[in-house]
Design an enzyme around this catalytic site. Structure first.
Site, PDB file in Angstrom:
ATOM      1  N   SER A 248       0.835  -1.198   0.000  1.00  0.00           N
ATOM      2  CA  SER A 248       0.000   0.000   0.000  1.00  0.00           C
ATOM      3  C   SER A 248       0.878   1.259   0.000  1.00  0.00           C
ATOM      4  O   SER A 248       1.700   1.434  -0.900  1.00  0.00           O
ATOM      5  CB  SER A 248      -0.948  -0.029   1.208  1.00  0.00           C
ATOM      6  OG  SER A 248      -1.881   1.016   1.169  1.00  0.00           O
ATOM      7  N   HIS A 353      -8.083   2.250  -0.773  1.00  0.00           N
ATOM      8  CA  HIS A 353      -8.204   1.143  -1.739  1.00  0.00           C
ATOM      9  C   HIS A 353      -9.668   0.815  -2.025  1.00  0.00           C
ATOM     10  O   HIS A 353     -10.023  -0.344  -2.252  1.00  0.00           O
ATOM     11  CB  HIS A 353      -7.476  -0.106  -1.244  1.00  0.00           C
ATOM     12  CG  HIS A 353      -6.019   0.103  -0.970  1.00  0.00           C
ATOM     13  ND1 HIS A 353      -5.088   0.234  -1.976  1.00  0.00           N
ATOM     14  CD2 HIS A 353      -5.329   0.230   0.184  1.00  0.00           C
ATOM     15  CE1 HIS A 353      -3.893   0.416  -1.449  1.00  0.00           C
ATOM     16  NE2 HIS A 353      -4.010   0.437  -0.134  1.00  0.00           N
TER      17      HIS A 353
END
Length: 394
Positions: A248, A353
């Site tokens: 991430s 996300h």
């Protein structure tokens, strides 16, 4: 903050020599270990050091250890400087790694190791007693397995993160100082003022600090700075990656490691990224949660939840991250726990996300287009595809 793991060379199309290029560039920004500053945490919280000693024969190793034991000093910098020296020098045939909490413990463990190793071949027959004391004999090898640096993302942050290492290593402190200067110009405050507690703080003040570092415009530069500080420190100890990746937000750290972005641009990028996300006008910024199950197990259950919640990250075959509307994520967590599947919320400010942060993309893309993006000089894999990044700018 950083994981080193063996890498499969059959999956790497890059030449090994490319790893040296970016490491050399990073090292130009580094300075030697200094001890001309005050410790920012109590000595007992520095958590000791791991030291490596060796010799061409067992007796030479024992002699070297006895010499170290005789020269031990009760100084804050003693273990740190000795650890750096023993890590960076060439290791001989018989070696031992000793995890020492303080100088007295080092002396104690040296004596225990010599006594144990004199009575048994601890190199061919590992001793459980030595392992329990943090003592690991080994025979250095000329083989050089590939190393991967994998950088973590949001959710890993905590108050006083890396404050202890900044007390011990100048390169860590300098990295935070570099980040502070950039953040002061962008958001008017510094990372260390927010992340690191001050002496005499009350529980209430500490709690406020914990909440402050959950705010994405602080969380993101905090994680990146820690990632880069750890990377630079490992470089100083001679540990360098052959390939890199980031989970991430950690992909920004990997981008710095691979030479795609310099640290200054990366800090600006994650700070702006955090700022535009903070400025999203939403009644609900959403939540995220980690679920200890596969995507195949999770998705049918998510379909039973009202509102928006979706799979955000496939961490591994036994852990999946979900994101979405706050109530929907809370309901999903309750559902999975009722089914005997562990599920916990992740301490982040937004449902990253997921489509809930999609509104930031146009303005953030305009900023990214202003950055000087380079082709990677170190192999780096993508979060989205798990493939290597292209070796040329597209």
């Amino acid at each position: 903050h950083l994981i080193a793991q063996e890498y499969d060379p059959s999956k790497n199309d890059f030449k090994q020599e490319t790893a040296k290029t970016i490491c050399c560039k990073q090292e130009k920004e580094m300075t030697d270990i200094k001890t001309d500053y005050k410790l920012m945490v109590p000595v007992e919280k520095l958590q000791g050091d791991m030291l490596i000693f060796s010799g061409d024969t067992k007796q030479e190793l024992f002699n070297n250890l006895n010499e170290v034991a005789r020269s031990i000093k009760q100084e804050n910098s003693f273990l740190t400087l000795l650890a750096y020296k023993t890590h960076t020098e060439k290791h001989k045939k018989f070696a031992v790694s000793i995890n020492a909490e303080n100088p007295d413990k080092l002396k104690e463990k040296i004596a225990f190791f010599i006594k144990t190793a004199n009575g048994a071949d601890v190199w061919s027959d590992p001793s459980l007693y030595l392992k329990m004391k943090g003592i690991y004999p080994f025979n250095p090898t000329t083989d050089k397995p590939k190393v991967c640096f994998m950088f973590p993302g949001q959710g890993a942050q905590y108050v006083d993160m890396m404050k202890d290492l900044a007390s011990k290593y100048r390169i860590v402190r300098d990295t935070f100082a570099q980040a502070d200067k950039i953040l002061k110009e962008i958001i008017g405050s510094t990372l260390t003022d927010t992340l690191w507690s001050k002496e005499g703080e009350t529980k209430e003040e500490y709690k406020k600090r914990e909440e402050a570092i959950k705010q994405t415009q602080i969380t993101q530069p905090a994680i990146l700075t820690c990632n880069v500080a750890m990377m630079r420190l490992l470089y100083q100890f001679g540990l360098k990656p052959d390939v890199t990746m980031g989970h991430s937000l950690g992909e920004y750290g990997a981008a710095v490691a691979s030479g795609i972005l310099n640290f200054e641009d990366a800090i600006k990028a994650v700070t702006i990224r955090g700022s535009v996300m903070s400025n999203i006008e939403l009644e609900d910024t959403g939540k995220m949660a980690a679920v200890s199950a596969s995507v195949e197990t999770i998705e049918p259950e998510l379909a039973k939840i009202s509102g928006y919640v979706a799979v955000a990250n496939k961490n591994c075959p036994t852990q999946t991250v979900i994101a979405g509307e706050s109530k929907s994520v809370e309901d999903a967590v309750a559902l999975f726990n009722s089914l005997g599947i562990q599920a916990v919320e992740i301490p982040v400010s937004h449902a990253f996300h997921s489509k809930m942060v999609a509104p930031v993309m146009p303005s953030y893309r305009k900023f990214l287009d202003t950055l000087d993006v380079k082709a990677p000089t170190l192999p780096i894999t993508s979060n989205v595809s798990a493939d290597f990044f292209p070796t040329e700018i597209e």
